[in-house]
Design an enzyme around this catalytic site. Structure first.
Site, PDB file in Angstrom:
ATOM      1  N   LYS A 175     -64.424 -55.189  92.107  1.00 44.42           N
ATOM      2  CA  LYS A 175     -63.499 -55.876  92.411  1.00 44.42           C
ATOM      3  C   LYS A 175     -62.427 -56.019  93.340  1.00 44.42           C
ATOM      4  CE  LYS A 175     -61.759 -60.462  90.921  1.00 44.42           C
ATOM      5  NZ  LYS A 175     -62.623 -61.482  90.767  1.00 44.42           N
TER       6      LYS A 175
ATOM      7  N   ASN B 241     -73.664 -73.464  92.914  1.00 43.41           N
ATOM      8  CA  ASN B 241     -73.845 -72.917  91.628  1.00 43.41           C
ATOM      9  C   ASN B 241     -73.711 -73.805  90.483  1.00 43.41           C
ATOM     10  OD1 ASN B 241     -73.842 -71.211  89.189  1.00 43.41           O
ATOM     11  ND2 ASN B 241     -71.687 -71.192  89.248  1.00 43.41           N
ATOM     12  N   CYS B 242     -74.851 -74.345  89.280  1.00 38.44           N
ATOM     13  CA  CYS B 242     -74.943 -75.247  88.911  1.00 38.44           C
ATOM     14  C   CYS B 242     -73.829 -74.263  87.143  1.00 38.44           C
ATOM     15  CB  CYS B 242     -75.942 -75.272  88.270  1.00 38.44           C
ATOM     16  SG  CYS B 242     -76.872 -75.752  89.358  1.00 38.44           S
TER      17      CYS B 242
ATOM     18  N   VAL C 293     -65.857 -70.890  88.855  1.00 33.25           N
ATOM     19  CA  VAL C 293     -66.834 -71.133  89.416  1.00 33.25           C
ATOM     20  C   VAL C 293     -68.439 -70.895  89.446  1.00 33.25           C
ATOM     21  CG1 VAL C 293     -65.296 -73.405  90.806  1.00 33.25           C
ATOM     22  CG2 VAL C 293     -66.241 -71.225  91.625  1.00 33.25           C
TER      23      VAL C 293
ATOM     24  N   GLY D 266     -60.294 -65.558  92.688  1.00 33.43           N
ATOM     25  CA  GLY D 266     -59.484 -67.123  92.688  1.00 33.43           C
ATOM     26  C   GLY D 266     -60.959 -67.294  93.781  1.00 33.43           C
TER      27      GLY D 266
ATOM     28  N   LYS E  76     -68.357 -66.562  90.975  1.00 27.88           N
ATOM     29  CA  LYS E  76     -68.310 -65.182  91.645  1.00 27.88           C
ATOM     30  C   LYS E  76     -69.299 -64.549  90.712  1.00 27.88           C
ATOM     31  CE  LYS E  76     -64.051 -65.361  92.551  1.00 27.88           C
ATOM     32  NZ  LYS E  76     -63.650 -66.770  92.133  1.00 27.88           N
TER      33      LYS E  76
ATOM     34  N   PRO F 199     -79.436 -71.291  89.541  1.00 27.08           N
ATOM     35  CA  PRO F 199     -79.596 -72.432  88.192  1.00 27.08           C
ATOM     36  C   PRO F 199     -78.860 -72.663  87.187  1.00 27.08           C
ATOM     37  CG  PRO F 199     -80.654 -70.641  88.089  1.00 27.08           C
ATOM     38  CD  PRO F 199     -80.083 -70.246  89.757  1.00 27.08           C
TER      39      PRO F 199
END
Length: 226
Positions: free
Chosen positions: A39, A168-169, A13, A111, A15, A200
């Site tokens: 990470k 977030n788009c 989504v 996740g 990150k 954006p």
């Protein structure tokens, strides 16, 4: 603590988009100061490869992925499938060492905030126990308000130092959709958490200039040591 944990309401989504945008901004405007890019743990192929593709040639950016499993599923499932263990002590030690070497560390989670890291611990547990300053990425889509409320509640339950929310788009959307799906005032009212900006839609996620421009629209004073 000179670090920021980037987590989200779910997987895929935004990150990595936020992480690479902030890194690109740092590279452009703070390049003389070293940055750690880490990470928390990786399963399958993805973020580690993107980090190296975008920033591997820059000696001022140190990339670390302490634990990696081939199987692209939840870490405890991947570890069991491969007959391995998840050594969080090693992750913590590498994280602390990276902080000692660099001016700031961007730590990308895996996740969502409730995703399992081990059979006993979630990302929320790690963020709380390690006392990490954290930002939550929420995707701009129908249902985003409920996701934001639930994840902020989870953050409070674990006493996470939540600095704010980034919307977030991940696809092109209209201004009307943005207002209908993620009304900022309502999200802030329901969560008592500031929305620090909207990423954006970025058509080319390999374009460092576009990533830098995207980051520049955010409330960077709350995210980076400027």
């Amino acid at each position: 603590m000179a670090a920021l944990l980037i987590t989200a309401t779910d997987t895929e989504v935004g990150k990595t988009v936020l992480t690479t945008s902030l890194t690109a901004y740092w590279q452009t405007y703070r390049g003389k100061k070293g940055l750690g890019l880490m990470k928390l743990l990786q399963t399958g192929v993805g973020d580690q490869e993107r980090y190296h593709q975008l920033f591997g040639a820059d000696s001022s950016i140190e990339i670390k992925v302490p634990l990696w499993f081939k199987t692209p599923v939840a870490p405890p499932v991947a570890a069991a499938a491969e007959g391995k263990t998840i050594d969080l002590k090693r992750v913590w030690q590498e994280f602390c060492a990276l902080q000692q070497r660099q001016s700031f560390v961007l730590l990308e989670a895996l996740g969502g905030l409730g995703s399992p890291v081990t059979e006993e611990l979630t990302v929320a547990d790690i963020a709380g126990q390690w006392r990490l300053e954290t930002v939550l990425v929420v995707p701009v889509k129908l249902g985003a308000i409920a996701q934001a409320v639930a994840n902020v509640a989870l953050a409070r339950q674990h006493q996470i130092k939540l600095k704010g929310i980034i919307l977030n788009c991940s696809q092109p959307i209209s201004e009307e959709q943005l207002k209908d799906w993620t009304p900022i005032n309502l999200i802030q009212s329901l969560t008592s958490t500031p929305v620090l900006g909207i990423l954006p839609y970025i058509s080319d996620l390999n374009d460092l200039e576009k990533l830098t421009q995207a980051a520049s629209t955010l409330d960077l004073e709350k995210l980076l040591p400027l």
